[in-house]
Design an enzyme around this catalytic site. Structure first.
Site, PDB file in Angstrom:
ATOM      1  N   CYS A  29       0.791  -1.244   0.000  1.00  0.00           N
ATOM      2  CA  CYS A  29       0.000   0.000   0.000  1.00  0.00           C
ATOM      3  C   CYS A  29       0.820   1.290   0.000  1.00  0.00           C
ATOM      4  O   CYS A  29       0.722   2.092  -0.923  1.00  0.00           O
ATOM      5  CB  CYS A  29      -0.918   0.058   1.209  1.00  0.00           C
ATOM      6  SG  CYS A  29      -1.891  -1.395   1.512  1.00  0.00           S
ATOM      7  N   HIS A  42      -1.656   7.191   4.277  1.00  0.00           N
ATOM      8  CA  HIS A  42      -0.630   6.152   4.280  1.00  0.00           C
ATOM      9  C   HIS A  42       0.753   6.620   3.818  1.00  0.00           C
ATOM     10  O   HIS A  42       1.587   5.811   3.427  1.00  0.00           O
ATOM     11  CB  HIS A  42      -1.095   4.949   3.433  1.00  0.00           C
ATOM     12  CG  HIS A  42      -0.990   3.662   4.195  1.00  0.00           C
ATOM     13  ND1 HIS A  42      -0.635   2.472   3.615  1.00  0.00           N
ATOM     14  CD2 HIS A  42      -1.202   3.411   5.508  1.00  0.00           C
ATOM     15  CE1 HIS A  42      -0.633   1.523   4.544  1.00  0.00           C
ATOM     16  NE2 HIS A  42      -0.973   2.065   5.686  1.00  0.00           N
TER      17      HIS A  42
END
EC number: 3.1.6.4
Lengths: 522, 522
Positions: B79, B142
C-alpha cells in the site's frame, strides 16, 4: 395468487408465441437453432470472461447482445462424453459414453474404439425432425466412427467434418489418417487432402467449416427451420489457424485459433442479420470441456481463476464459457447465475421446437427458456463424473467432492500435469482419494478456485452436506447406468476403409480383428 | 514527414483545447480529476475483468463507457509505497518509500514508523495548485502520520480519512487506536467514534467516504477545477460494509465491501452527470496493489488468472484493474494494451491541467493522454521492486525475473501464504533466489500466469533478455535512490496525541522514545 399465476401463464404463452415467429407460408415456424460448440476452449478464453489479451470482439459483442452464463458446465471433462451428453440430454453414465475398465477413468473415442452412440439413444436432430427441422453437423462428431454410429444415421441430414480428433499425421500402416466426411462419404483425410502443418500451425479447416455454416444457413434460412451444430476443433491440440490469422494473436498459436473462430462467429451472426433471420435463430455458444492445460502455453487455453483443466472434475475441467443470443427474445446485456449444463441445450432446443423430451428415459437437461426469457433461476444440481464415478456435485454455491484425483503419480512424474502451477494440498491429489464419508466442500462464490475447503465442523458444512447428500442419494437411487461403450478397443475398427474410400482410391487394409480392453490411464 | 509531424501537433493541440472545456467565466478551465483508488482490490475482482459473480454493475458500466487497461500496474506490491508513487509520479526507491534494513523487503507505514513523505517530494495536489485546482483526499493517506507528513502540508486542501490502515481495535495503552481526521484535526478514532464491528463486518465508513465525495463535488463543480483522491479501504482486511450491503454478495464479506464501493462509484458518476460536469471530469479507477490472498477467501479478493498476490512481484501482486472514464473525450468501449502504471496518473493529471512534471528530478510516470485520446501505444518498461531490489521488469510482452521470492520458509510454515493453491517450481520460491545472471523470462501473452519460463536456449529468450537488459541497465545507471524512509520505528511516534485530541479529550501519553530498526519479515 391465482391471478398472478394466470398472468404468468398468459405471459409465458405470449413469449412462446412471439418466440415461434412465422414461416414463409405465414404458418408459425419454430426458430432456427445454432449451437456453436468449441473444443477444449476454457472459461477464461474470452475477453468478456476476463482473458487479458481481449481478442474476441465478436464473442464479446455476442455476450453484450445476449445473455452470459458464468456458471455453465459441460457434462464431462472430456470431449466424447460431453458431446454425447449434449446431443442426448443425458449424462454419459446414462448414454453409455464411459468406461468400467478401471475406476474413475476418463475415456473417449480414439480410432481403435469399438463403441459409439447406441441406437437406443434419441439424439436432438432425430427428435427435431418431428418439428420439420433440417439438421447439419459441421466439424467434429466424436460419437463413434463405425458405420452404425454415423451422424446421418442419428438424425443429421448433412455433415461436413470428421468422426475423430485431428491427431496425426499417421503412416496409414500401423494407423490410418483420420477421414473427413461430406455426408455419407469420406472426401479425404487430415494431413492428406486436408493438410495441417504441425510446424507452422497452418490449416484451412476453420475457413472450410465457416463456409459450410454460411452455405447451409443461406440455403435453409427461407425454407425449413434448421438446426446447425457447428463443432469446430481448431483450439484442440494440435491447434491450427489459416494463414491470415497465424501470428496475429498476443497469445501465440492458441490465440490465433481463437481469433479465427471469433472472426468466423462474427461472420455467421452477421449473415443471420443480413438475411433478417437473427430474431428467428436461437444461437448458443459453449465448449465441450475445460482448457487442456496439459497443452499450455502454446497449445492450450485458459480456465481463468478456476482450478486445473480438462480431464479433471475441478471447476477448470468443466466450467465453460456460455452465451445465448436471440435478438428480440433474449434481452441484451444479461448475466444469469443459473447453474447451466450442456445437456440443457438438448431440452431447451426441443422446447424451442415445441417438443417435449422423450418420456421413457431419464433426461438430465433442463429447459432453460424460463431463465433465458424471464430471468428465472431454477434449483438443480451439477454432477461431475469421471467415467463410472460421481466425483463431485454442486448445488447452489456449494460443491462437494466425493473423490479427488488429477492423475496418477506415475503419469505426473512423466510430466503429464493437468494443473500446472496449481497445487491445493489434499485436493489436487495424485491418488484417487475417497472422500465419500466426509466430502470436501467448497463455497464457489467466495472461493471459485477451490482452494479453501470448509471446516468439517462448521454449520455451513453440515447444512451444505445435508442438502447435497439428499440430492445425490436421489440421483443415485434412480440411476440406471447404460452398457459402457468405451471399454473395448480393436485396431481393426480404425478408419481403414470408410465409405467413399474406393472413389478416392484410399481404402486401407485393416489388420486382424483382436478386441481387447481399452487402456485408460487417467 | 515534416507535414505529418505538423499535422499531428495540430491534432494534439485541438485535443488539448477540446479537453480543456470552459469555466463559468468563459475562460478555458482544465478538467476536474477524480482518482478512485481501491485498497487491496485485485485484477480479477470486477465483473468486466471476469469475476464470476459479476457484482460490479457500476464499474462494468464505467468500463463500457470508457477505456479498460488489462495491462496496468501498481508501483509496488504494498500500500504505502504504491500510494507514494501515485502522488509523486516516482518509484518508491526514488521517493524514499522503501527500506534497506534487509534485502528485498516490503515495508509500509505502521503506527510506529518514523518516516513519511519527504518535503523534497512534490506531490500532485501541490503541483495542481498552479493551475487553480482545489484538492481533497477522502480516505487512506498512508504516507506518514507525523505532523510534517500531514496531507494538508503536501498540497491537499481538505482531508477526511485516516493516516493509517484501519487495523485494531487497540487498547490505547500499548498501542493507540487509529485516528480519523477532518482536515487538520482528529475527529475520532476507529473502533471508537468510527466503529468497525469485526464480528459482523459492519462499518459505515464507505457511506461516510461517499458522502464526503458527493459534498465536495457539489461544492466545487461550478467553481474551481477539483482534484478528488477517493482512497477508500473497505476491501483491505478487516473488510467491512454498511448494513444494507452486508450479506448481499455471493462472494461473502469481501464481496459485500466490493458491492458497496461499486454502488458508491455509481452514485459519484451519476452526480457528475446530473451536475453536467461529466464531460469535464477525468475519472480513473485503479487499485494500490494486488488482492491480499493471505486474507482469502473471507477477507481477500481475486487476481484472476495471475500468479500470487499482494506482497509479491508476480503479476498477481502488481497487475491492477484500471478504467478511464471521460465522456466526450475518451471514446467508450475501448481496451488499450498500453503498459500503464499508477505513476502515470501523476503525469497524466498534470498534462490535463496543462502543467509539465518537475524537470529537476526523474519522473517514472508517462502522460497517457495519447493513449486515452488517440489510442497510441508507447513503449515503456514496468519495474517490479521489492524494497531496495529490482525483482523483475516487463517490456512489451516479456517479463524477466531477476530475483524470485514469495516469503521465507519460516513464515510459510507458520501459514503465511501469498500464493495459496499456487506453486510454480523454481518460481514461487521461499528463498530469495538470485536469477540476475540468468533471469527467468515469461511471455505474458501466452502465459499470463507465469507458469512456463522460456527456455534459456531459445532465440526468443535471447532476444527478450537483450532488450530488457538494455532498458534495465539504463534505469539502474541513472537511478539515485532516496534516503529510505521506512527503516526506523519508534513506539513514541504512534498516533498518541494527534492534533485535535485535546478538544476530544483523546490525547494519550506516548511511551519513552526508543528509535530502532523496523523489522520487515517479507
Amino acid at each position: 395468487m391465482a391471478a398472478v399465476v394466470a398472468a404468468t401463464r398468459w405471459w409465458q404463452l405470449l413469449l412462446v408465441l412471439s418466440a415461434a415467429g412465422m414461416g414463409a407460408s405465414g404458418a408459425p415456424q419454430p426458430p432456427n437453432i445454432l449451437l456453436l460448440l468449441m473444443d477444449d476452449m476454457g472459461w477464461g478464453d474470452l475477453g468478456v470472461y476476463g482473458e487479458p489479451s481481449r481478442e474476441t470482439p465478436n464473442l464479446d459483442r455476442m455476450a453484450a447482445g445476449g445473455l452470459l452464463f458464468p456458471n455453465f458446465y459441460s457434462a464431462n471433462p472430456l470431449c466424447s462424453p460431453s458431446r454425447a451428453a449434449l446431443l442426448t440430454g443425458r449424462l454419459p453414465i446414462r448414454n453409455g459414453f464411459y468406461t468400467t475398465n478401471a475406476h474413475a477413468r476418463n475415456a473417449y473415442t480414439p480410432q481403435e474404439i469399438v463403441g459409439g452412440i447406441p441406437d437406443s439413444e434419441q439424439l436432438l436432430p432425430e427428435l427435431l425432425k418431428k418439428a420439420g427441422y433440417v439438421s447439419k453437423i459441421v466439424g467434429k462428431w466424436h460419437l463413434g466412427h463405425r458405420p452404425q454410429f454415423h451422424p446421418l444415421k442419428h438424425g443429421f441430414d448433412e455433415w461436413f467434418g470428421s468422426p475423430n480428433c485431428h491427431f496425426g499425421p499417421y503412416d496409414n500402416k500401423a494407423r490410418p489418417n483420420i477421414p473427413v466426411y461430406r455426408d455419407w462419404e469420406m472426401v479425404g483425410r487430415y494431413y492428406e487432402e486436408f493438410p495441417i502443418n504441425l510446424k507452422t500451425g497452418e490449416a484451412n479447416l476453420t475457413q472450410i467449416y465457416l463456409q459450410e455454416a454460411l452455405d447451409f444457413i443461406k440455403r435453409q434460412a427461407r425454407h425449413h427451420p434448421f438446426f446447425l451444430y457447428w463443432a469446430v476443433d481448431a483450439t484442440h491440440a494440435p491447434v491450427y489457424a489459416s494463414k491470415p490469422f497465424l501470428g496475429t494473436s498476443q497469445r501465440g498459436r492458441y490465440g490465433d485459433a481463437v481469433r479465427e473462430i471469433d472472426d468466423s462467429i462474427g461472420k455467421i451472426l452477421e449473415l443471420l442479420q443480413d438475411l433478417h433471420v437473427a430474431d428467428n435463430t436461437f444461437v448458443f455458444f459453449t465448449s465441450d470441456n475445460g482448457a487442456a492445460l496439459i497443452s499450455a502455453p502454446e497449445q492450450g487455453g485458459s480456465n481463468g481463476p478456476f482450478l486445473c483443466g480438462k480431464q479433471t472434475t475441478f471447476e477448470g475441467g468443466m466450467r465453460e464459457p456460455a452465451l445465448a443470443w436471440w435478438p428480440g427474445h433474449v434481452t441484451a446485456g444479461q448475466v444469469s447465475h443459473q447453474l447451466g449444463s450442456i445437456m440443457d441445450l438438448f431440452t431447451t432446443s426441443l422446447a424451442l421446437a415445441g417438443l417435449t423430451p422423450p418420456s421413457d428415459r431419464a433426461i438430465d437437461g433442463l429447459n432453460l427458456l424460463p431463465t433465458l426469457l424471464q430471468g428465472r433461476l431454477m434449483d438443480r444440481p451439477i454432477f461431475y463424473y469421471r467415467g463410472d464415478t460421481l466425483m463431485a456435485a454442486t448445488l447452489g454455491q456449494h460443491k462437494a467432492h466425493f473423490w479427488t484425483w488429477t492423475n496418477s503419480w506415475e503419469n505426473f512424474r512423466q510430466g503429464i500435469d493437468f494443473c500446472p502451477g496449481q497445487n491445493v494440498s489434499g485436493v489436487t491429489t495424485h491418488n484417487l482419494e475417497d472422500h465419500t464419508k466426509l466430502p470436501l466442500i467448497f463455497h464457489l462464490g467466495r472461493d471459485p478456485g477451490e482452494r479453501f475447503p470448509l471446516s468439517f465442523a462448521s454449520a455451513e458444512y453440515q447444512e451444505a452436506l445435508s442438502r447435497i447428500t439428499s440430492v445425490v442419494q436421489q440421483h443415485q437411487e434412480a440411476l440406471v447406468p447404460a452398457q459402457p461403450q468405451l471399454n473395448v478397443c480393436n485396431w481393426a475398427v480404425m478408419n481403414w476403409a470408410p465409405p467413399g474410400c474406393e472413389k478416392l482410391g484410399k481404402c486401407l487394409t485393416p489388420p486382424e480383428s483382436i478386441p481387447k480392453k481399452c487402456l485408460w490411464s487417467h
